[in-house]
Design a protein around this motif. Structure first.
Motif, PDB file in Angstrom:
ATOM      1  N   GLY A 100       0.799  -1.219   0.000  1.00 36.95           N
ATOM      2  CA  GLY A 100       0.000   0.000   0.000  1.00 36.95           C
ATOM      3  C   GLY A 100       0.831   1.267   0.000  1.00 36.95           C
ATOM      4  N   ALA A 101       1.979   1.225   0.679  1.00 32.54           N
ATOM      5  CA  ALA A 101       2.807   2.423   0.782  1.00 32.54           C
ATOM      6  C   ALA A 101       3.309   2.900  -0.568  1.00 32.54           C
ATOM      7  CB  ALA A 101       3.986   2.163   1.721  1.00 32.54           C
ATOM      8  N   VAL A 102       3.620   1.969  -1.469  1.00 33.58           N
ATOM      9  CA  VAL A 102       4.122   2.395  -2.773  1.00 33.58           C
ATOM     10  C   VAL A 102       3.060   3.198  -3.523  1.00 33.58           C
ATOM     11  CG1 VAL A 102       3.478   0.264  -3.992  1.00 33.58           C
ATOM     12  CG2 VAL A 102       5.363   1.657  -4.842  1.00 33.58           C
ATOM     13  N   LEU A 103       1.794   2.842  -3.374  1.00 26.71           N
ATOM     14  CA  LEU A 103       0.740   3.614  -4.032  1.00 26.71           C
ATOM     15  C   LEU A 103       0.556   4.975  -3.363  1.00 26.71           C
ATOM     16  CD1 LEU A 103       0.029   0.797  -5.352  1.00 26.71           C
ATOM     17  CD2 LEU A 103      -2.300   1.688  -5.484  1.00 26.71           C
ATOM     18  N   LEU A 104       0.614   5.003  -2.032  1.00 22.60           N
ATOM     19  CA  LEU A 104       0.476   6.287  -1.333  1.00 22.60           C
ATOM     20  C   LEU A 104       1.574   7.260  -1.746  1.00 22.60           C
ATOM     21  CD1 LEU A 104      -0.377   5.303   2.372  1.00 22.60           C
ATOM     22  CD2 LEU A 104      -1.932   6.192   0.620  1.00 22.60           C
ATOM     23  N   ILE A 191      -4.795   3.982   6.810  1.00 24.25           N
ATOM     24  CA  ILE A 191      -6.160   3.733   7.283  1.00 24.25           C
ATOM     25  C   ILE A 191      -7.160   4.586   6.506  1.00 24.25           C
ATOM     26  CG2 ILE A 191      -7.671   3.751   9.299  1.00 24.25           C
ATOM     27  CD1 ILE A 191      -4.925   3.889  10.931  1.00 24.25           C
ATOM     28  N   TYR A 192      -6.902   5.869   6.403  1.00 26.35           N
ATOM     29  CA  TYR A 192      -7.866   6.794   5.817  1.00 26.35           C
ATOM     30  C   TYR A 192      -7.772   6.881   4.297  1.00 26.35           C
ATOM     31  CZ  TYR A 192      -9.565   8.574  10.267  1.00 26.35           C
ATOM     32  OH  TYR A 192     -10.183   8.684  11.494  1.00 26.35           O
ATOM     33  N   ASN A 193      -6.571   6.698   3.752  1.00 22.81           N
ATOM     34  CA  ASN A 193      -6.405   6.869   2.313  1.00 22.81           C
ATOM     35  C   ASN A 193      -6.658   5.554   1.581  1.00 22.81           C
ATOM     36  OD1 ASN A 193      -5.263   7.195  -0.375  1.00 22.81           O
ATOM     37  ND2 ASN A 193      -4.417   9.108   0.397  1.00 22.81           N
ATOM     38  N   PRO A 194      -7.662   5.489   0.702  1.00 22.99           N
ATOM     39  CA  PRO A 194      -8.032   4.223   0.063  1.00 22.99           C
ATOM     40  C   PRO A 194      -7.012   3.704  -0.943  1.00 22.99           C
ATOM     41  CG  PRO A 194      -9.290   6.027  -0.884  1.00 22.99           C
ATOM     42  CD  PRO A 194      -8.553   6.595   0.289  1.00 22.99           C
ATOM     43  N   TYR A 195      -6.060   4.535  -1.371  1.00 28.57           N
ATOM     44  CA  TYR A 195      -5.024   4.026  -2.265  1.00 28.57           C
ATOM     45  C   TYR A 195      -4.273   2.872  -1.606  1.00 28.57           C
ATOM     46  CZ  TYR A 195      -5.533   7.558  -5.900  1.00 28.57           C
ATOM     47  OH  TYR A 195      -6.018   8.323  -6.930  1.00 28.57           O
TER      48      TYR A 195
END
Length: 367
Positions: A100-104, A191-195
């Motif tokens: 998930g972090a790579v997308l954020l 948690i909050y960011n759906p990416y």
């Protein structure tokens, strides 16, 4: 930014335009979802694609990444005749949070904020710090003061600033959310960011591909804030809608007995958490020690929709499971051992089961 999907609040339907630094619903202050409904690629079309989670770019809200570290495509290892472990601790920063972090951070790079902040019990902060280093973005990580020194060392090694917050995980989140309201700030919230959820869904896409277009009968995942479980639910719906799976696996969440608000709500037949938080006790599984997950209603609804349930495991069982995995050659952190502890404790009969081993043991000492 025209190619980015809009955000939408799952509670009240409020929409937030694509490309905004707004991190929560302006009306209810809750987490956001994405108005994004892709069709996964069939197995044959995946042949020859890049050997990372970006092989599923058509299912992701971002494409053509510049900050990738080769995340994804982790191996499967058999634990028993019916149980398979996916080794997600074999990621660039040694945890599944890289999905998930790579997308954020790819999103943050495109939005070009003045700063990136994130709150974490360790793994998510480490992951965001690493990808921010890759992207050349200023990063500050808010952590509980009691966070493992090894995780703090890793965060600092990536050049991020650490803000240690006195109090528990909730106090840390409150401090970060206050800072997130400052102008020019990108809140890289897992948690909050759906990416982030669209990144974690690649866990299931990889399982599906590596098992030849099928899935195990049961998916068991650790649940604190529920980001892996909700990502799994996204992938299951997308695969089914595309006709790429015929039936859904049962989806089970595992919580530490010391901090089990979702399991307690499930046992009570509730759709959400009670107004007053339940008891919270110390646990080795710090990564899932979340007393009030903001997406609690979505998590409970997903488990219900996929015919699953919740299991709780006490710390001695987690420690025993962790030692057992180490004797099998798999050295993981306590949170990563929780699912194996749950499967060992109760089992699922003859049904096939997949469990994720989410974080490396090098991040914490052996209890």
């Amino acid at each position: 930014m025209m190619s980015l999907p809009d955000y939408v609040c799952p509670v009240d339907g409020t929409r937030v335009r694509a490309g905004s630094l707004t991190w929560c619903c302006p009306a209810c202050r809750g987490p956001l979802d994405l108005d994004f409904h892709p069709t996964p690629t069939d197995l044959k079309s995946l042949t020859g694609r890049v050997n990372s989670l970006w092989r599923y770019a058509g299912s992701l809200p971002l494409a053509t990444p510049t900050v990738s570290l080769g995340e994804g495509r982790t191996p499967l290892v058999e634990l028993t005749g019916t149980v398979t472990a996916k080794l997600d601790f074999l990621m660039p920063t040694l945890s599944f949070k890289d999905r998930g972090a790579v997308l954020l951070v790819e999103l943050a790079r495109r939005l070009a904020p003045e700063r990136v902040i994130v709150d974490s019990s360790g793994n998510a902060g480490t992951s965001v710090a690493a990808y921010c280093a890759r992207a050349g973005l200023d990063c500050t990580v808010y952590v509980p003061a009691a966070t493992s020194p090894k995780k703090l060392e890793q965060i600092r090694a990536h050049g991020a600033r650490v803000e240690a917050v006195r109090g528990d995980r909730e106090a840390t989140a409150d401090a970060a959310r206050t800072a997130a309201d400052a102008p020019g700030t990108f809140y890289a919230s897992h948690i909050y960011n759906p990416y982030f959820l669209h990144g974690t869904k690649t866990y299931v896409l990889e399982l599906w591909e590596d098992l030849g277009g099928r899935l195990p009968d049961v998916l068991v995942v650790p649940v604190g804030n529920g980001t892996l479980l909700l990502g799994a639910a996204l992938a299951l719906r997308e695969l089914h809608s595309a006709g790429l799976i015929g039936k859904f696996p049962a989806l089970y969440g595992v919580q530490a007995a010391a901090v089990a608000p979702l399991a307690t709500a499930w046992s009570a037949g509730a759709d959400g958490l009670p107004a007053e938080p339940g008891p919270v006790h110390p646990t080795y599984a710090e990564g899932i020690a979340i007393p009030r997950p903001p997406r609690a209603r979505q998590i409970l609804a997903a488990v219900r929709a996929f015919g699953g349930g919740f299991r709780t495991v006490p710390d001695p069982a987690i420690t025993a499971a962790r030692r057992d995995l180490a004797r099998r050659g798999l050295y993981v952190e306590p949170t990563a051992a929780a699912c194996w502890a749950a499967v060992r404790k109760e089992g699922f009969g003859e049904r096939s089961v997949a469990v994720p081993l989410c974080g490396a043991g090098a991040k914490s000492g052996l209890a």
